[in-house]
Design an enzyme around this catalytic site. Structure first.
Site, PDB file in Angstrom:
ATOM      1  N   ASN A   1      14.173  23.472   1.016  1.00 20.48           N
ATOM      2  CA  ASN A   1      12.924  23.773   1.696  1.00 20.48           C
ATOM      3  C   ASN A   1      13.158  24.596   2.956  1.00 20.48           C
ATOM      4  O   ASN A   1      12.434  25.561   3.225  1.00 20.48           O
ATOM      5  CB  ASN A   1      12.188  22.480   2.041  1.00 20.48           C
ATOM      6  CG  ASN A   1      10.845  22.748   2.680  1.00 20.48           C
ATOM      7  OD1 ASN A   1      10.009  23.421   2.094  1.00 20.48           O
ATOM      8  ND2 ASN A   1      10.652  22.256   3.883  1.00 20.48           N
TER       9      ASN A   1
ATOM     10  N   ALA B   1      12.357  30.154  -3.556  1.00 25.24           N
ATOM     11  CA  ALA B   1      13.743  29.825  -3.907  1.00 25.24           C
ATOM     12  C   ALA B   1      14.267  30.622  -5.091  1.00 25.24           C
ATOM     13  O   ALA B   1      15.477  30.704  -5.299  1.00 25.24           O
ATOM     14  CB  ALA B   1      13.866  28.327  -4.200  1.00 25.24           C
TER      15      ALA B   1
ATOM     16  N   HIS C   1      15.000  21.224  -7.543  1.00 25.59           N
ATOM     17  CA  HIS C   1      14.832  22.369  -6.657  1.00 25.59           C
ATOM     18  C   HIS C   1      15.470  23.586  -7.314  1.00 25.59           C
ATOM     19  O   HIS C   1      16.503  24.070  -6.875  1.00 25.59           O
ATOM     20  CB  HIS C   1      15.475  22.108  -5.288  1.00 25.59           C
ATOM     21  CG  HIS C   1      14.761  21.101  -4.471  1.00 25.59           C
ATOM     22  ND1 HIS C   1      13.532  21.348  -3.902  1.00 25.59           N
ATOM     23  CD2 HIS C   1      15.079  19.827  -4.142  1.00 25.59           C
ATOM     24  CE1 HIS C   1      13.138  20.274  -3.241  1.00 25.59           C
ATOM     25  NE2 HIS C   1      14.051  19.337  -3.366  1.00 25.59           N
TER      26      HIS C   1
END
Length: 148
Positions: free
Chosen positions: A129, A117, A85
């Site tokens: 998320n 992000a 991520h």
């Protein structure tokens, strides 16, 4: 959730359509390993508890040969990975290094906003998320307001 190591994302050359140079620089700051080694020790300790004994837990990784501080650090360097991520590649800010302003507008580019992000100034200690959904919601409100 709060790594000290910092990677880089740079242009490869003058071609904006070309692939960028990305170096995540995982575990390049020793402070990250300073946090991971105690975590590894704790996992081993928990695995050896009486409560887990009925489940036949035996240490598979890193294995009994990995014991000392340096051996643990070497093991973690070889095996630790990201949770995929990535954030902060186009961070929000007011300084010259910031890519986007507080309204998610890309500096020096008209009509372009970033709503993912990449604008996070740093990694959040929450589900990435969920944070991206909040950024997208904010972007929608900003764009709606700009149209009025």
């Amino acid at each position: 959730m709060d790594p000290a190591s910092r990677g880089t994302l740079r242009l490869r050359n003058g071609d904006p359509a070309g692939p960028p140079l990305l170096d995540p620089a995982h575990l390049t700051d020793d402070r990250d390993l300073d946090r991971l080694v105690p975590g590894l020790r704790l996992a081993r300790e928990l695995g050896g508890t009486e409560a887990l004994a009925p489940f036949g837990t035996a240490e598979l990784f890193p294995g009994t040969d990995v014991r000392g501080e340096e051996a643990c650090r070497a093991y973690l360097r070889r095996t630790a990975s990201t949770y995929f991520h990535p954030v902060s590649t186009c961070r929000i800010g007011t300084d010259e290094s910031a890519v986007a302003d507080r309204e998610l507008r890309v500096r020096s580019t008209a009509g372009l906003r970033i709503a993912d992000a990449s604008v996070m100034p740093s990694l959040v200690s929450a589900p990435t998320n969920a944070t991206v959904l909040a950024i997208a919601e904010r972007a929608a409100h900003l764009m709606e307001r700009a149209e009025r």
